[in-house]
Design a protein around this motif. Sequence first.
Motif, PDB file in Angstrom:
ATOM      1  N   LYS A 336       0.796  -1.215   0.000  1.00  0.00           N
ATOM      2  CA  LYS A 336       0.000   0.000   0.000  1.00  0.00           C
ATOM      3  C   LYS A 336       0.842   1.286   0.000  1.00  0.00           C
ATOM      4  O   LYS A 336       0.525   2.221  -0.700  1.00  0.00           O
ATOM      5  CB  LYS A 336      -0.906  -0.015   1.231  1.00  0.00           C
ATOM      6  CG  LYS A 336      -2.203   0.678   0.987  1.00  0.00           C
ATOM      7  CD  LYS A 336      -3.182   0.366   2.106  1.00  0.00           C
ATOM      8  CE  LYS A 336      -4.550   0.899   1.731  1.00  0.00           C
ATOM      9  NZ  LYS A 336      -5.583   0.433   2.600  1.00  0.00           N
ATOM     10  N   GLN A 339       5.197   3.734  -2.420  1.00  0.00           N
ATOM     11  CA  GLN A 339       5.124   4.671  -3.546  1.00  0.00           C
ATOM     12  C   GLN A 339       6.481   4.736  -4.258  1.00  0.00           C
ATOM     13  O   GLN A 339       7.490   4.344  -3.711  1.00  0.00           O
ATOM     14  CB  GLN A 339       4.736   6.059  -3.037  1.00  0.00           C
ATOM     15  CG  GLN A 339       3.400   6.108  -2.330  1.00  0.00           C
ATOM     16  CD  GLN A 339       2.213   5.834  -3.237  1.00  0.00           C
ATOM     17  OE1 GLN A 339       2.377   5.525  -4.405  1.00  0.00           O
ATOM     18  NE2 GLN A 339       1.016   5.905  -2.699  1.00  0.00           N
ATOM     19  N   ILE A 366      -0.973  -4.572  -7.270  1.00  0.00           N
ATOM     20  CA  ILE A 366      -0.477  -3.243  -6.923  1.00  0.00           C
ATOM     21  C   ILE A 366      -1.475  -2.487  -6.063  1.00  0.00           C
ATOM     22  O   ILE A 366      -2.639  -2.330  -6.426  1.00  0.00           O
ATOM     23  CB  ILE A 366      -0.157  -2.464  -8.210  1.00  0.00           C
ATOM     24  CG1 ILE A 366       1.003  -3.176  -8.908  1.00  0.00           C
ATOM     25  CG2 ILE A 366       0.234  -1.028  -7.903  1.00  0.00           C
ATOM     26  CD1 ILE A 366       1.205  -2.798 -10.307  1.00  0.00           C
ATOM     27  N   TYR A 367      -1.008  -2.029  -4.920  1.00  0.00           N
ATOM     28  CA  TYR A 367      -1.885  -1.314  -4.000  1.00  0.00           C
ATOM     29  C   TYR A 367      -1.423   0.128  -3.768  1.00  0.00           C
ATOM     30  O   TYR A 367      -1.890   0.772  -2.841  1.00  0.00           O
ATOM     31  CB  TYR A 367      -1.956  -2.046  -2.658  1.00  0.00           C
ATOM     32  CG  TYR A 367      -2.604  -3.402  -2.761  1.00  0.00           C
ATOM     33  CD1 TYR A 367      -3.986  -3.537  -2.711  1.00  0.00           C
ATOM     34  CD2 TYR A 367      -1.838  -4.543  -2.954  1.00  0.00           C
ATOM     35  CE1 TYR A 367      -4.590  -4.782  -2.835  1.00  0.00           C
ATOM     36  CE2 TYR A 367      -2.426  -5.793  -3.076  1.00  0.00           C
ATOM     37  CZ  TYR A 367      -3.797  -5.900  -3.015  1.00  0.00           C
ATOM     38  OH  TYR A 367      -4.394  -7.127  -3.141  1.00  0.00           O
ATOM     39  N   ALA A 368      -0.457   0.599  -4.539  1.00  0.00           N
ATOM     40  CA  ALA A 368      -0.006   1.974  -4.390  1.00  0.00           C
ATOM     41  C   ALA A 368      -0.192   2.655  -5.731  1.00  0.00           C
ATOM     42  O   ALA A 368      -0.134   1.998  -6.772  1.00  0.00           O
ATOM     43  CB  ALA A 368       1.466   2.013  -3.989  1.00  0.00           C
ATOM     44  N   ASP A 369      -0.410   3.966  -5.741  1.00  0.00           N
ATOM     45  CA  ASP A 369      -0.743   4.573  -7.030  1.00  0.00           C
ATOM     46  C   ASP A 369       0.443   5.194  -7.758  1.00  0.00           C
ATOM     47  O   ASP A 369       0.477   5.228  -8.965  1.00  0.00           O
ATOM     48  CB  ASP A 369      -1.868   5.602  -6.891  1.00  0.00           C
ATOM     49  CG  ASP A 369      -1.436   6.795  -6.058  1.00  0.00           C
ATOM     50  OD1 ASP A 369      -0.569   6.598  -5.192  1.00  0.00           O
ATOM     51  OD2 ASP A 369      -1.967   7.895  -6.250  1.00  0.00           O
TER      52      ASP A 369
ATOM     53  N   GLY B 398      -5.620   7.679  -6.980  1.00  0.00           N
ATOM     54  CA  GLY B 398      -5.754   7.634  -5.522  1.00  0.00           C
ATOM     55  C   GLY B 398      -4.888   6.544  -4.943  1.00  0.00           C
ATOM     56  O   GLY B 398      -4.517   5.588  -5.624  1.00  0.00           O
ATOM     57  N   ASP B 399      -4.543   6.683  -3.666  1.00  0.00           N
ATOM     58  CA  ASP B 399      -3.564   5.761  -3.094  1.00  0.00           C
ATOM     59  C   ASP B 399      -4.203   4.639  -2.275  1.00  0.00           C
ATOM     60  O   ASP B 399      -3.518   3.896  -1.602  1.00  0.00           O
ATOM     61  CB  ASP B 399      -2.534   6.524  -2.250  1.00  0.00           C
ATOM     62  CG  ASP B 399      -3.190   7.362  -1.179  1.00  0.00           C
ATOM     63  OD1 ASP B 399      -4.439   7.319  -1.093  1.00  0.00           O
ATOM     64  OD2 ASP B 399      -2.480   8.058  -0.441  1.00  0.00           O
ATOM     65  N   LYS B 400      -5.522   4.532  -2.326  1.00  0.00           N
ATOM     66  CA  LYS B 400      -6.141   3.461  -1.554  1.00  0.00           C
ATOM     67  C   LYS B 400      -6.696   2.357  -2.444  1.00  0.00           C
ATOM     68  O   LYS B 400      -7.279   1.398  -1.979  1.00  0.00           O
ATOM     69  CB  LYS B 400      -7.267   4.023  -0.684  1.00  0.00           C
ATOM     70  CG  LYS B 400      -6.742   4.898   0.437  1.00  0.00           C
ATOM     71  CD  LYS B 400      -7.897   5.455   1.264  1.00  0.00           C
ATOM     72  CE  LYS B 400      -7.415   6.544   2.186  1.00  0.00           C
ATOM     73  NZ  LYS B 400      -7.074   7.791   1.435  1.00  0.00           N
ATOM     74  N   CYS B 401      -6.519   2.532  -3.738  1.00  0.00           N
ATOM     75  CA  CYS B 401      -7.080   1.537  -4.640  1.00  0.00           C
ATOM     76  C   CYS B 401      -6.008   0.545  -5.066  1.00  0.00           C
ATOM     77  O   CYS B 401      -4.836   0.715  -4.737  1.00  0.00           O
ATOM     78  CB  CYS B 401      -7.680   2.224  -5.855  1.00  0.00           C
ATOM     79  SG  CYS B 401      -6.553   3.363  -6.652  1.00  0.00           S
TER      80      CYS B 401
END
Lengths: 447, 482
Positions: A336, A339, A366-369, B398-401
Amino acid sequence: MSVEQQYIDLFKQHKSLIFDKSSPVLNEVREEAFANFERMGFPTDKQEDFLYTNLSKVFEQDYGMNLKGLDIPVDPYEVFHCGVPGINSHLYFVVNDQFFHNQTYKSTLPEGVLIGSLKDYANSHPELVKKYYAKIAETNKDSTVAFNTAFAEDGFFLYVPKGVIIEKPIQLINVMRADVNLMANSRNLVIIEEGAQAKLLVCAHTMDYNNFLCNRVTEVYLGENAHYEHYKLENTHDKMVNIGSLYVDQQAKSSLVVNEVTLHNGLTRNNVTITLNGEHAQTILCGMGIGDKAEHIDNHTFIHHAKPNCTSKELYKYVLNDSSKGAFAGKILVAKDAQKTEAVQTNKNICMTKEARMQTKPQLEIYADDVKCSHGATVGQLDEEALFYLRSRGISEHEAKMLLMYAFVDDVIENINVQALKDNIRMLVEKRFRGELDDCKGCGSCS
Amino acid sequence: MAENTDNILNEVTQGEYKYGFSSDIETDYIPKGLNEDTVRMISSKKNEPEWLLEFRLKAYRNWTTMQMPKWPQLTIPEIDYQEIYFYASPTKKEGPKSLDEVDPELLKTFDKLGIPLHEQKALSGMAVDAVMDSVSVKTTFKESLAELGIIFCSFSDAVKDYPELVQKYMGTVVPYNDNYFAALNSAVFSDGSFIYIPKGVRCPMELSTYFRINALKTGQFERTLIIADDDAYVSYLEGCTAPMRDENQLHAAIVEIITHERAEVKYSTVQNWYPGDKQGKGGIYNFVTKRGLCKGDHSKISWTQVETGSAITWKYPSCILRGDYSVGEFYSVAVTNNYQQADTGTKMIHLGKNTRSHIVSKGISAGHGQNSYRGLVKVVAKAENARNYSQCDSLLLGDKCGAHTFPYMDVHNETAIVEHEATTSKISEDQVFYCNQRGISTEDAIGLIVNGYAKEVLNKLPMEFAVEAQKLLQISLEGSVG
């Protein structure tokens, strides 16, 4: 009686013997690992992680085990003379499942470096070994690892203390030597402390043409800023089953190179699990499989980006001939908060015949954008146009094919940082494609 | 900028589900719960022949022995099958002969949906079969299609009028025991659409079905069967909506397509079931088995889907390329926002020689959404010269997906060329900045980028749907970059 049952009985019957022959530190986790094995049994192709390789079948064969730790009447230092030209290395052997103690071979290593038998160091440095042993190997998830943890008595140990750099590569040769069908469970533990550096070359070899099964587990810990290179070369025969599990834990700013080359083997199953556990850690993971006859090569990799700002690069290539089977499963997990991760995975394969089969499964989770991740996989054949180009310049079809295959796998070899080893593997690969490398004996690295 | 985009994010993600009305229509239920009697009851309500009841019972008995599969990258709460109404239909006395006889409430519903059910809207040139809850309500243009020999009717009518066709093809592509939800559907399916395009006929208009779940606590189990005979062509559209409800509702459909020699079927879906609210409450579970069989040589099946709705989506429109030179295509845009989850992809099974397949999958995750691509490309030993190219891209907002890719490749032939490529990234600040600099607001910029990203797939949609799909994308997403 189920396949598992005979080993369960064996363990129960000989428990005290195994305990006796090993070290208390190794014994501490043994019972729990055995319970895990009892619960899980051998993996079958019904399990997602073993979809392409039914290991349960492999264990059905009747193998002996050298639980008593009997000495094998061979001196590998006499038999093997390292044939890698110019590879000045520190040389060690694990014969079947025991570290080979020799009296005469002395190598000069920097002060503080510990290298040798895992069992011995578990006895002499119990605190050190205990801190790391069986901590990252997943005995509760992978039953072959549980099996290894339950049965392994000895293996190879390498400890490089803070800031120490070992320039020369260390060579570990796993030799199978027995007049009967034999299974070997050995265990390696590598600890590279903060800022330390080492290179390890692991070779798998056989001295006899019997049914062998090796189930080896290696755990590697890299401290901050540490650098470690792990090369594995398999060059045995078609009656050999090699199950190798490599677990690496990387701290911040550490860098790792893993390169696994399979030239000849009956059945290969490599598991590589790398956890990037600190920021700015880097990993390069490569592998190559050249298969013919009925060989089976399965590489199963998992890179876990647990912390931000790490990079990983993965490259696997296969060339499959005759009715050989190749399988590749690669998973990249970006946690998460990891990054700025950069992860690239590539798997390219060539099937040379109708009977050859390639199965591949590259996966991204992948859980981080804010990441850059990609994977690519291809299965195909040699480029017609390139072949035509070469032929139009007077190169025979056979030779043109050789050149193209050789070029195809070369970018895996390119990732080897030890020049002497790189040259040698190039030579071996070429011999392999030309059919001049039938088995272990043809291999120059330790003839 | 961060604050600004947050505002936009909020505005957009709070955009209400505009199809969330429920119609006050008298509905005829059969008691909730599932057992053999339910299956028999559904069958008898529809006056089905014995062979179909047997098929249902076989499927039901098989289903009871099966377990809910655990492999998808989805968190699915336990489904209580005894709490679901398996059959609900708008009450009708006699089948409506003309529009005047159709329940006016129902017509209003379809008006709201913008479905050109009225023949007056013939200009829009689409033949529509509308399925409400479980029953097909009205099929338009039936007569003009019939002149060409095209059969386009509800599944139940097909069972009555063309039993030999239904019997010949039903379950040949998706067998009753194929998977858990296929078995469930085969046991309790209520209605759906049936299409038969005779030899050499090119269907002059787009055929379309609108599905709507209206009644509370019902499951919708429709079944679509499309058969394209030699040299036939049809383009088929499917759209779905549902009212907003706090509870999850189940939708488990089966679609089977068979194309004979040189036939082509283009199947487009815009799936916009109610996705649940911002807390992830309610929404439709969309568990669908879609599969096409390219039976004849040179045949082609093309799937295009835009998946913006549903709390949980689980579907893999697939192609079995049996005929030599047959072609399979799969184009998908899947959007997950809030707490939506999607596990979708395709299977391309290459059996014939010189078969080709092309996969383009675009996943977009925002909020807490989880989006997975899962696909298989299989080339068997006999499939000479098979060719596949797959591309799956994921966009994270977004950073929660989360965005995941699980492709499987199984190649057993040396002449095959199979390629797979996947990338995961977010909309880069550079791109947004570039647009800002040229006077485009952040919201518009993101709209542009997302639409550009999905364009390759949207372009494959028929005109009527492309506009709707583009709007849907904007509503579901626009501006939700973090």
